[in-house]
Design a protein around this motif. Structure first.
Motif, PDB file in Angstrom:
ATOM      1  N   GLY A  65      50.620   2.310  71.231  1.00  0.00           N
ATOM      2  CA  GLY A  65      51.750   2.366  71.703  1.00  0.00           C
ATOM      3  C   GLY A  65      52.765   1.933  70.721  1.00  0.00           C
ATOM      4  N   LEU A  66      52.812   0.959  70.027  1.00  0.00           N
ATOM      5  CA  LEU A  66      53.779   0.594  68.843  1.00  0.00           C
ATOM      6  C   LEU A  66      53.798   1.407  67.759  1.00  0.00           C
ATOM      7  N   ASN A  67      52.837   2.190  67.593  1.00  0.00           N
ATOM      8  CA  ASN A  67      52.671   3.294  66.245  1.00  0.00           C
ATOM      9  C   ASN A  67      53.622   4.494  66.954  1.00  0.00           C
ATOM     10  N   ARG A  68      53.593   4.601  68.285  1.00  0.00           N
ATOM     11  CA  ARG A  68      54.238   6.090  68.674  1.00  0.00           C
ATOM     12  C   ARG A  68      55.935   5.732  68.632  1.00  0.00           C
ATOM     13  N   LEU A  69      56.481   4.438  68.583  1.00  0.00           N
ATOM     14  CA  LEU A  69      57.771   4.132  68.476  1.00  0.00           C
ATOM     15  C   LEU A  69      58.662   4.669  67.333  1.00  0.00           C
ATOM     16  N   PRO A  70      58.310   4.623  66.069  1.00  0.00           N
ATOM     17  CA  PRO A  70      59.106   4.812  65.192  1.00  0.00           C
ATOM     18  C   PRO A  70      59.942   6.289  65.226  1.00  0.00           C
ATOM     19  N   ARG A  71      58.893   7.371  65.369  1.00  0.00           N
ATOM     20  CA  ARG A  71      59.823   8.851  65.345  1.00  0.00           C
ATOM     21  C   ARG A  71      60.636   8.870  66.506  1.00  0.00           C
ATOM     22  N   PRO A  72      60.343   8.516  67.912  1.00  0.00           N
ATOM     23  CA  PRO A  72      61.234   8.917  68.809  1.00  0.00           C
ATOM     24  C   PRO A  72      62.561   7.457  68.433  1.00  0.00           C
ATOM     25  N   ALA A  73      62.508   6.827  67.714  1.00  0.00           N
ATOM     26  CA  ALA A  73      63.337   5.503  67.284  1.00  0.00           C
ATOM     27  C   ALA A  73      64.277   6.237  66.414  1.00  0.00           C
ATOM     28  N   MET A  74      63.694   7.224  65.524  1.00  0.00           N
ATOM     29  CA  MET A  74      64.506   7.779  64.578  1.00  0.00           C
ATOM     30  C   MET A  74      65.322   8.946  64.930  1.00  0.00           C
ATOM     31  N   ALA A  75      64.680   9.452  65.902  1.00  0.00           N
ATOM     32  CA  ALA A  75      65.432  10.710  66.366  1.00  0.00           C
ATOM     33  C   ALA A  75      66.456  10.190  67.142  1.00  0.00           C
ATOM     34  N   LEU A 101      76.371   2.114  49.483  1.00  0.00           N
ATOM     35  CA  LEU A 101      76.122   0.979  48.482  1.00  0.00           C
ATOM     36  C   LEU A 101      74.633   0.406  48.306  1.00  0.00           C
ATOM     37  N   VAL A 102      73.758   0.975  48.965  1.00  0.00           N
ATOM     38  CA  VAL A 102      72.355   0.945  48.799  1.00  0.00           C
ATOM     39  C   VAL A 102      71.947   1.609  47.555  1.00  0.00           C
ATOM     40  N   PRO A 103      71.291   0.825  46.546  1.00  0.00           N
ATOM     41  CA  PRO A 103      71.018   1.404  45.358  1.00  0.00           C
ATOM     42  C   PRO A 103      69.983   2.624  45.400  1.00  0.00           C
ATOM     43  N   GLU A 104      70.015   3.613  44.713  1.00  0.00           N
ATOM     44  CA  GLU A 104      68.949   4.852  44.681  1.00  0.00           C
ATOM     45  C   GLU A 104      67.537   4.344  44.731  1.00  0.00           C
ATOM     46  N   PRO A 105      67.143   3.319  43.886  1.00  0.00           N
ATOM     47  CA  PRO A 105      65.569   3.151  43.738  1.00  0.00           C
ATOM     48  C   PRO A 105      65.225   2.504  45.358  1.00  0.00           C
ATOM     49  N   LEU A 106      66.084   1.906  46.057  1.00  0.00           N
ATOM     50  CA  LEU A 106      65.826   1.605  47.345  1.00  0.00           C
ATOM     51  C   LEU A 106      65.583   2.606  48.151  1.00  0.00           C
ATOM     52  N   TRP A 107      66.335   3.688  48.027  1.00  0.00           N
ATOM     53  CA  TRP A 107      66.135   4.988  48.981  1.00  0.00           C
ATOM     54  C   TRP A 107      65.001   5.430  48.519  1.00  0.00           C
ATOM     55  N   TRP A 108      64.479   5.662  47.187  1.00  0.00           N
ATOM     56  CA  TRP A 108      63.097   6.199  46.927  1.00  0.00           C
ATOM     57  C   TRP A 108      62.025   5.348  47.597  1.00  0.00           C
ATOM     58  N   LEU A 109      62.380   4.146  47.703  1.00  0.00           N
ATOM     59  CA  LEU A 109      61.127   3.235  48.115  1.00  0.00           C
ATOM     60  C   LEU A 109      61.096   3.454  49.521  1.00  0.00           C
ATOM     61  N   LEU A 110      62.044   3.460  50.383  1.00  0.00           N
ATOM     62  CA  LEU A 110      62.243   3.639  51.820  1.00  0.00           C
ATOM     63  C   LEU A 110      61.605   5.182  51.982  1.00  0.00           C
ATOM     64  N   GLY A 111      61.985   6.077  51.182  1.00  0.00           N
ATOM     65  CA  GLY A 111      61.226   7.516  51.494  1.00  0.00           C
ATOM     66  C   GLY A 111      59.821   7.265  51.468  1.00  0.00           C
ATOM     67  N   VAL A 113      57.728   4.698  51.670  1.00  0.00           N
ATOM     68  CA  VAL A 113      57.010   3.832  52.676  1.00  0.00           C
ATOM     69  C   VAL A 113      57.103   4.667  54.089  1.00  0.00           C
ATOM     70  N   VAL A 114      58.042   5.541  54.595  1.00  0.00           N
ATOM     71  CA  VAL A 114      58.242   6.407  55.579  1.00  0.00           C
ATOM     72  C   VAL A 114      57.140   7.540  55.409  1.00  0.00           C
ATOM     73  N   SER A 115      57.107   8.114  54.322  1.00  0.00           N
ATOM     74  CA  SER A 115      56.113   9.321  54.015  1.00  0.00           C
ATOM     75  C   SER A 115      54.765   8.806  54.023  1.00  0.00           C
ATOM     76  N   PHE A 116      54.277   7.503  53.459  1.00  0.00           N
ATOM     77  CA  PHE A 116      53.071   7.190  53.585  1.00  0.00           C
ATOM     78  C   PHE A 116      52.618   6.594  54.816  1.00  0.00           C
ATOM     79  N   TYR A 117      53.713   6.103  55.624  1.00  0.00           N
ATOM     80  CA  TYR A 117      53.307   5.729  57.150  1.00  0.00           C
ATOM     81  C   TYR A 117      53.032   6.887  57.985  1.00  0.00           C
ATOM     82  N   PHE A 118      53.958   8.004  57.625  1.00  0.00           N
ATOM     83  CA  PHE A 118      53.723   9.153  58.723  1.00  0.00           C
ATOM     84  C   PHE A 118      52.557   9.858  58.248  1.00  0.00           C
ATOM     85  N   GLY A 119      52.384  10.197  57.006  1.00  0.00           N
ATOM     86  CA  GLY A 119      51.054  10.796  56.420  1.00  0.00           C
ATOM     87  C   GLY A 119      50.056  10.187  56.795  1.00  0.00           C
ATOM     88  N   ALA A 120      49.732   8.741  56.578  1.00  0.00           N
ATOM     89  CA  ALA A 120      48.578   8.083  57.133  1.00  0.00           C
ATOM     90  C   ALA A 120      48.210   8.231  58.206  1.00  0.00           C
TER      91      ALA A 120
END
Length: 174
Positions: A65-75, A101-111, A113-120
């Protein structure tokens, strides 16, 4: 009186000639309903075997149930940002300045993490689904044949004379 009784007995009694003749041209609706119900029951039983949660503990169900929350929360969060941009542009502009103001490497890291989470998650769910399909296919169909179809269900491929003749013909050609 006896002759009329016998005539009606032949026409409408146990040896109902009208019914038997009509069934040549039109399917017996009651027998068709029985066959359809049996087919529907077999399909539902197969779906139950395929999609039943076997041995899932309460902890597993909570985590699912917790794993199903991120996609609806982002939408819903994106829709909320769109709504806030229309209703309170100043508040929205302040938040977007903070994001700028968020640095670009942090955006890459966020991308990543999100890609690996949803891919896995996609891979794990896909493998679980394939495992369930394989186990359902291993069990095989377990439907009960309708009484009128019992003779065809009992005949195996080795009892089929036409198939045996076809095999013999193709073995001679090879």
């Amino acid at each position: 009186m006896g002759m009329i009784d016998r005539l009606f007995g032949v026409l409408f009694g146990s040896g109902n000639m009208i019914r038997d003749t009509a069934e040549v041209f039109r399917e017996n609706a009651e027998a068709a309903a029985v066959r359809e119900a049996g087919l529907r029951d077999a399909a539902l039983a197969q779906f139950e075997r395929e999609f039943a949660h076997r041995g899932a503990s309460t902890f597993d169900r909570v985590i699912d149930g917790l794993n199903r929350l991120p996609r609806p929360a982002m939408a819903f969060g994106t829709l909320g940002l769109l709504g806030s941009a229309m209703t309170s542009p100043e508040w929205f502009a302040a938040r977007m300045q903070g994001l700028a103001l968020v640095p670009e490497p942090l955006w890459w890291l966020l991308g990543a993490v999100v890609s690996f989470y949803f891919g896995a998650r996609h891979q794990a769910k896909g493998q679980d689904f394939q495992r369930e399909i394989v186990s359902a296919l291993a069990v095989g169909p377990r439907s009960k044949a309708a009484p009128e179809d019992a003779h065809s269900a009992a005949d195996g491929p080795e009892d089929n004379a036409a198939l045996a003749e076809w095999r013999a013909l193709h073995q001679r050609r090879a």
